[in-house]
Design a protein around this motif. Structure first.
Motif, PDB file in Angstrom:
ATOM      1  N   TYR A   1       0.831  -1.203   0.000  1.00  0.00           N
ATOM      2  CA  TYR A   1       0.000   0.000   0.000  1.00  0.00           C
ATOM      3  C   TYR A   1       0.866   1.255   0.000  1.00  0.00           C
ATOM      4  O   TYR A   1       0.575   2.216  -0.717  1.00  0.00           O
ATOM      5  CB  TYR A   1      -0.917  -0.021   1.222  1.00  0.00           C
ATOM      6  CG  TYR A   1      -1.612   1.295   1.489  1.00  0.00           C
ATOM      7  CD1 TYR A   1      -2.669   1.725   0.696  1.00  0.00           C
ATOM      8  CD2 TYR A   1      -1.213   2.105   2.555  1.00  0.00           C
ATOM      9  CE1 TYR A   1      -3.306   2.932   0.944  1.00  0.00           C
ATOM     10  CE2 TYR A   1      -1.843   3.302   2.817  1.00  0.00           C
ATOM     11  CZ  TYR A   1      -2.890   3.714   2.007  1.00  0.00           C
ATOM     12  OH  TYR A   1      -3.524   4.910   2.252  1.00  0.00           O
TER      13      TYR A   1
ATOM     14  N   PRO B   1      -0.243   3.340  -3.224  1.00  0.00           N
ATOM     15  CA  PRO B   1      -1.482   3.583  -2.464  1.00  0.00           C
ATOM     16  C   PRO B   1      -2.730   3.407  -3.326  1.00  0.00           C
ATOM     17  O   PRO B   1      -2.737   3.790  -4.495  1.00  0.00           O
ATOM     18  CB  PRO B   1      -1.342   5.046  -2.023  1.00  0.00           C
ATOM     19  CG  PRO B   1       0.108   5.345  -2.139  1.00  0.00           C
ATOM     20  CD  PRO B   1       0.621   4.512  -3.262  1.00  0.00           C
ATOM     21  N   TYR B   2      -3.752   2.805  -2.739  1.00  0.00           N
ATOM     22  CA  TYR B   2      -5.026   2.694  -3.449  1.00  0.00           C
ATOM     23  C   TYR B   2      -6.165   2.725  -2.428  1.00  0.00           C
ATOM     24  O   TYR B   2      -6.051   2.180  -1.329  1.00  0.00           O
ATOM     25  CB  TYR B   2      -5.084   1.426  -4.303  1.00  0.00           C
ATOM     26  CG  TYR B   2      -4.749   0.136  -3.582  1.00  0.00           C
ATOM     27  CD1 TYR B   2      -5.760  -0.708  -3.126  1.00  0.00           C
ATOM     28  CD2 TYR B   2      -3.418  -0.235  -3.376  1.00  0.00           C
ATOM     29  CE1 TYR B   2      -5.463  -1.890  -2.479  1.00  0.00           C
ATOM     30  CE2 TYR B   2      -3.112  -1.423  -2.717  1.00  0.00           C
ATOM     31  CZ  TYR B   2      -4.136  -2.242  -2.274  1.00  0.00           C
ATOM     32  OH  TYR B   2      -3.816  -3.405  -1.618  1.00  0.00           O
ATOM     33  N   LYS B   3      -7.249   3.402  -2.797  1.00  0.00           N
ATOM     34  CA  LYS B   3      -8.359   3.670  -1.888  1.00  0.00           C
ATOM     35  C   LYS B   3      -9.062   2.400  -1.430  1.00  0.00           C
ATOM     36  O   LYS B   3      -9.606   2.346  -0.332  1.00  0.00           O
ATOM     37  CB  LYS B   3      -9.370   4.607  -2.554  1.00  0.00           C
ATOM     38  CG  LYS B   3      -8.858   6.014  -2.766  1.00  0.00           C
ATOM     39  CD  LYS B   3      -8.593   6.709  -1.437  1.00  0.00           C
ATOM     40  CE  LYS B   3      -8.074   8.128  -1.643  1.00  0.00           C
ATOM     41  NZ  LYS B   3      -7.743   8.770  -0.359  1.00  0.00           N
ATOM     42  N   GLU B   4      -9.067   1.373  -2.287  1.00  0.00           N
ATOM     43  CA  GLU B   4      -9.752   0.130  -1.917  1.00  0.00           C
ATOM     44  C   GLU B   4      -9.150  -0.467  -0.635  1.00  0.00           C
ATOM     45  O   GLU B   4      -9.861  -1.009   0.208  1.00  0.00           O
ATOM     46  CB  GLU B   4      -9.654  -0.890  -3.053  1.00  0.00           C
ATOM     47  CG  GLU B   4     -10.452  -0.528  -4.301  1.00  0.00           C
ATOM     48  CD  GLU B   4      -9.741   0.488  -5.166  1.00  0.00           C
ATOM     49  OE1 GLU B   4     -10.373   0.958  -6.137  1.00  0.00           O
ATOM     50  OE2 GLU B   4      -8.565   0.807  -4.886  1.00  0.00           O
TER      51      GLU B   4
ATOM     52  N   GLU C   1      -7.738   1.182   1.828  1.00  0.00           N
ATOM     53  CA  GLU C   1      -8.198   1.982   2.966  1.00  0.00           C
ATOM     54  C   GLU C   1      -9.636   1.629   3.340  1.00  0.00           C
ATOM     55  O   GLU C   1      -9.976   1.496   4.515  1.00  0.00           O
ATOM     56  CB  GLU C   1      -8.100   3.469   2.617  1.00  0.00           C
ATOM     57  CG  GLU C   1      -6.680   3.920   2.331  1.00  0.00           C
ATOM     58  CD  GLU C   1      -6.628   5.341   1.817  1.00  0.00           C
ATOM     59  OE1 GLU C   1      -7.684   6.014   1.820  1.00  0.00           O
ATOM     60  OE2 GLU C   1      -5.539   5.788   1.408  1.00  0.00           O
ATOM     61  N   THR C   2     -10.490   1.490   2.318  1.00  0.00           N
ATOM     62  CA  THR C   2     -11.906   1.203   2.560  1.00  0.00           C
ATOM     63  C   THR C   2     -12.104  -0.154   3.213  1.00  0.00           C
ATOM     64  O   THR C   2     -12.927  -0.312   4.121  1.00  0.00           O
ATOM     65  CB  THR C   2     -12.696   1.257   1.236  1.00  0.00           C
ATOM     66  OG1 THR C   2     -12.498   2.526   0.627  1.00  0.00           O
ATOM     67  CG2 THR C   2     -14.172   1.027   1.470  1.00  0.00           C
TER      68      THR C   2
ATOM     69  N   TYR D   1      -2.521   8.112   4.765  1.00  0.00           N
ATOM     70  CA  TYR D   1      -3.793   7.819   5.448  1.00  0.00           C
ATOM     71  C   TYR D   1      -3.765   8.439   6.835  1.00  0.00           C
ATOM     72  O   TYR D   1      -2.755   8.401   7.532  1.00  0.00           O
ATOM     73  CB  TYR D   1      -4.012   6.311   5.572  1.00  0.00           C
ATOM     74  CG  TYR D   1      -5.297   5.971   6.299  1.00  0.00           C
ATOM     75  CD1 TYR D   1      -6.506   5.926   5.622  1.00  0.00           C
ATOM     76  CD2 TYR D   1      -5.293   5.717   7.664  1.00  0.00           C
ATOM     77  CE1 TYR D   1      -7.690   5.643   6.288  1.00  0.00           C
ATOM     78  CE2 TYR D   1      -6.473   5.425   8.335  1.00  0.00           C
ATOM     79  CZ  TYR D   1      -7.665   5.394   7.644  1.00  0.00           C
ATOM     80  OH  TYR D   1      -8.832   5.118   8.306  1.00  0.00           O
TER      81      TYR D   1
END
Length: 212
Positions: free
Chosen positions: A78, A82-85, A87-88, A120
Motif C-alpha cells: 500500500y 497507495p489505493y483507496k480500496e 483503505e476502505t 492515510y
C-alpha cells in the motif's frame, strides 16, 4: 501501712512498664513514623509508580499493534502503491480496535522530502472535532519522520496535542525489495485517559487533605 515486698515489686513493674510504653510512643513519633510531609511524598511517589506501570502496559499494547502493522505485507504494498480500496476494506475494521488506538497515520517516506506525504489519517471517534489540523501535531509528525529516518526502529513519544496528551508509537515500513529500504512509517496514538487522570487528581487531592 507498709507495703509488702511483693506489692512494691508489682508497683515497680507497672510504673516501669508505663515509662517504657511512653518512651516507645515518643520514639515512634519522633523517629520511626514519617512526618506528615514525608507521608505525602511517599503517597505521591507510590501513585506515580502505579500510573507509570499502567501507561507502560498501554504503550506496550500499542507498540505490538504498530510493529505488526508495519511488517504486514499488504501495508508495504500500500505504501509503495497507495489505493483507496485498501483503505476502505482494511482501516475501518482495524482502527480503534478494542479502543486501544485513537489515532492512525501512514506516512510515505521518499528520497526527495517534497514527495513525502501522509497517505492515510484517521483520528479519534469524533472526526469533526478531532481532525488532524485541530490536534496541532503537524510539526510533531515532521519530527517523528526525521527521527525514523535517522534511527529506523520502533520509537515512543508523548505529544501534547490540541486535544490532550497523546501517547504515540511509530514504526518504520520497509519495501519488499532486497535490500529493503525505508518506504514509510506507521504512527499509532492513544489519548491518555483524561477521565482517569481527573479521578487520580481528585483522589490525590483528597488524600493529601486528609493528612492535615
Amino acid at each position: 501501712m507498709n507495703m509488702t515486698l511483693k506489692k512494691k515489686l508489682v508497683l515497680l513493674f507497672i510504673v516501669s512498664g508505663g515509662i517504657l510504653i511512653l518512651l516507645f510512643q515518643v520514639a515512634f513519633h519522633a523517629t520511626i513514623r514519617p512526618s506528615v510531609e514525608d507521608q505525602k511524598l511517599i503517597f505521591i511517589e507510590t501513585l506515580r509508580k502505579k500510573i507509570h506501570i499502567a501507561l507502560s502496559i498501554e504503550e506496550k499494547n500499542i507498540a505490538i499493534h504498530c510493529t505488526n502493522w508495519a511488517n504486514w505485507e499488504s501495508m508495504k504494498s500500500y505504501v509503495e502503491n497507495p489505493y483507496k480500496e485498501f483503505e476502505t476494506e482494511v482501516f475501518p475494521d482495524m482502527i480503534f480496535q478494542e479502543d486501544i488506538i485513537d489515532v492512525v497515520l501512514v506516512v510515505k517516506i521518499a528520497p526527495d522530502p517534497s514527495l513525502e506525504e501522509i497517505l492515510y489519517y484517521n483520528g479519534y471517534k469524533d472526526k469533526a472535532f478531532m481532525n488532524f489540523n485541530s490536534m496541532n501535531i503537524t510539526g510533531e509528525i515532521l519530527k517523528i519522520k526525521e527521527n525514523i529516518k535517522e534511527k529506523p526502529e520502533l520509537s515512543r513519544f508523548i505529544l501534547n496535542s490540541g486535544a490532550g496528551s497523546l501517547m504515540v508509537v511509530a514504526h518504520p515500513i520497509y519495501t519488499n525489495q532486497k535490500p529493503a529500504a525505508l518506504s514509510g512509517v506507521v504512527i499509532l496514538g492513544r489519548f491518555i485517559d483524561r477521565n482517569m487522570l481527573e479521578k487520580i487528581s481528585s483522589y490525590t487531592l483528597e488524600e493529601i487533605k486528609s493528612f492535615y
